[in-house]
Design an enzyme around this catalytic site. Structure first.
Site, PDB file in Angstrom:
ATOM      1  N   GLU A 165       0.804  -1.233   0.000  1.00  0.00           N
ATOM      2  CA  GLU A 165       0.000   0.000   0.000  1.00  0.00           C
ATOM      3  C   GLU A 165       0.829   1.272   0.000  1.00  0.00           C
ATOM      4  O   GLU A 165       0.714   2.114   0.898  1.00  0.00           O
ATOM      5  CB  GLU A 165      -0.983   0.003   1.168  1.00  0.00           C
ATOM      6  CG  GLU A 165      -2.032  -1.078   1.037  1.00  0.00           C
ATOM      7  CD  GLU A 165      -3.252  -0.881   1.938  1.00  0.00           C
ATOM      8  OE1 GLU A 165      -3.306   0.112   2.676  1.00  0.00           O
ATOM      9  OE2 GLU A 165      -4.147  -1.738   1.886  1.00  0.00           O
ATOM     10  N   GLU A 370      -5.494  -8.564   0.145  1.00  0.00           N
ATOM     11  CA  GLU A 370      -6.264  -8.228   1.347  1.00  0.00           C
ATOM     12  C   GLU A 370      -7.706  -7.961   0.962  1.00  0.00           C
ATOM     13  O   GLU A 370      -7.986  -7.431  -0.121  1.00  0.00           O
ATOM     14  CB  GLU A 370      -5.717  -6.984   2.067  1.00  0.00           C
ATOM     15  CG  GLU A 370      -4.442  -7.213   2.824  1.00  0.00           C
ATOM     16  CD  GLU A 370      -3.958  -5.980   3.585  1.00  0.00           C
ATOM     17  OE1 GLU A 370      -4.793  -5.198   4.078  1.00  0.00           O
ATOM     18  OE2 GLU A 370      -2.720  -5.813   3.666  1.00  0.00           O
TER      19      GLU A 370
END
Ligand code: BGP
Length: 469
Positions: A165, A370
């Site tokens: 991320e 995720e």
């Protein structure tokens, strides 16, 4: 599009689950582990910190045994840079290296594919003291670390994720803690950091391929499709602005080695363009990912900017994350979606859309690293944990993935967050995502005993059947 029949998941689909080092391991200063920015930054005081976390460091054998019992084909975890490198003449920490050998070997013993994130928010603090990612020298430090990882684990690990991320790090830096000075980097600094991280990532891609290791490597971005709040054309432009600046701008560089055109204009107009050295774009172009990993939780809904000083607002229930950007977009509500108890939008169709858009753009295989449902859970006296909302959330998203696969998108695996309960990035231990309950609270460590949630047994069946019923 409705189909008469949905396609099956591929036979070798990577059914798995994820964790990260700092949120699961604990043992924050054990075996000569160095401190990371996560250890030094300030986090909300009233929730669990990361010192013990889920104590995966001491429970990994038991945990991986449970993951094997659940039937996982793959397990994503991150390696803590601070356990591997010493930043002195000894170069590496043998105990840290041995720890991850054990974790990987334990996975392999159970037929579980280890999927390794090299960097999940936890920069060594000694590098932060020298300027962190804003200092170009950190790129070389990262490469040194990555070289050790490839050398040590390259023949055992088939899937590598470079940076977790990057877009969260750059766009919402407060989400991973606040520096002791209380000051977050300026926007200008953040885009310089961004440039350096992109270079480090491209160099890691290139190094991996130069070494002719047997596996694959890719970036892991938090990606979401954006909806426009209304059919107003200005809303459509705003949604496109944010979809580009929040997602594509990071991936375009990772995949194509260039800066996205709109991103460039945005940076130049706002005087945020980073210092770029001669040859940087050659470096960016020379490193190519084999697949793209995405973390997907929710979609966002976007309205046109008013550009009157009111475009920014705090995310519902979460003062640390600001949404909206002056002159770019405003966050809007979507009346067609549900929300988790923490106010996160639940939108499985949005996952199908995100997958399609991502595949349209790059045509690379996609690994979902995720996705999950964060909520409090209750351990009953008989040791059961009933989490029907989590099961429902995951089932809907798995269905959406199957639809995307039927659409023709190449999805190679699904690794929901999280394998076991871990400390939430900044909401402690009350917000749980795991299939396996870790018995502790924010304030009481108890015995950290593991319990199987209803979702554990449900996911076990999904994996056995290679999909939903
Ligand atoms: C992602 C992070 C994870 C994880 C997850 C859930 O952005 O990569 O580390 O924490 O979000 O978020 P949270 O813990 O804030 O609920």
């Amino acid at each position: 599009m409705h189909y008469h029949k949905l396609e099956q998941f591929p036979k070798d689909f990577l059914w798995g689950a994820s964790i990260s080092a700092y949120q699961a391991e604990g043992a924050f200063d054990e075996d000569d582990k160095l401190l990371s920015i996560i250890d030094k930054y300030n986090h909300p005081k009233d929730v669990a910190n990361f010192e013990v976390a889920s104590d995966f460091y001491h429970h990994f054998k038991e945990d991986i045994q449970l993951l094997a019992e659940m039937g996982l084909k793959a397990f994503r975890f991150s390696i803590a840079w601070t356990r591997i490198m010493t930043f002195d003449e000894s170069r590496v920490n043998k105990k840290g290296i041995a720890f991850y050998h054990q974790v990987i070997d334990e996975c392999l013993k159970h037929g579980i594919e280890p999927i390794v994130t090299m960097y999940h928010f936890d920069l060594p603090y000694c590098l932060e003291e020298k300027g962190g990612w804003a200092n170009r020298a950190t790129i070389d430090q990262f490469l040194d670390y990555v070289q050790v990882l490839f050398q040590e684990y390259g023949d055992k690990v088939n899937y590598w994720l470079t940076i977790n991320e990057q877009n969260t790090m750059i766009l919402h830096p407060g989400a991973i803690g606040i520096p002791e000075t209380g000051e977050l980097p300026t926007k200008k600094e953040l885009f310089q950091i961004n440039h350096h991280v992109l270079l480090a990532q491209a160099k890691a891609f290139k190094l991996y391929h130069d070494l002719h290791l047997k596996g694959q490597i890719g970036p892991a971005i938090n990606l979401t499709a954006m909806y426009q709040a209304t059919a107003a054309p200005a809303d459509a432009i705003a949604a496109h602005n944010w979809e580009t600046l929040r997602g594509w701008s990071f991936l375009d560089t990772a995949v194509r080695g260039t800066y996205n055109y709109l991103f460039e204009k945005y940076l130049m107009d706002r005087k945020l363009y980073p210092t770029v050295n001669n040859g940087d774009f050659d470096i960016l172009k020379a490193g190519k990912p084999d697949f793209i990993a995405i973390n997907y939780y929710s979609t966002a809904t976007i309205a046109a900017s008013k550009n009157d000083g009111t475009d920014q607002s705090a995310r519902a229930g979460d003062q640390q994350i600001m949404l909206g950007e002056e002159g770019v977009y405003r966050a809007a509500e979507n009346p067609y979606v549900d929300k988790t108890p923490y106010g996160w939008v639940v939108d499985p169709i949005g996952l199908r859309l995100t997958l399609r858009k991502l595949y349209d753009r790059y045509g690379l295989p996609i690994l979902i690293t995720e996705n999950g449902y964060g909520a409090p859970d209750t351990l009953e006296v008989n040791g059961s944990i009933h989490d029907p909302e989590r099961i429902n959330y995951l089932a809907q998203h798995i269905y959406a993935i199957q639809e995307a696969i039927t659409d023709g998108v190449q999805v190679i695996g699904y690794l929901p967050w999280s394998a076991i309960d871990v400390v939430s990035t900044h909401q402690g231990f009350n917000k749980r995502y795991g299939f396996i309950y870790v018995d502790r609270t924010d304030s009481d460590l108890k015995e950290l005993k593991r319990w199987k949630k209803d979702s554990f047994y449900w996911y076990q069946k999904v994996i056995q059947r290679n999909g939903l019923n």
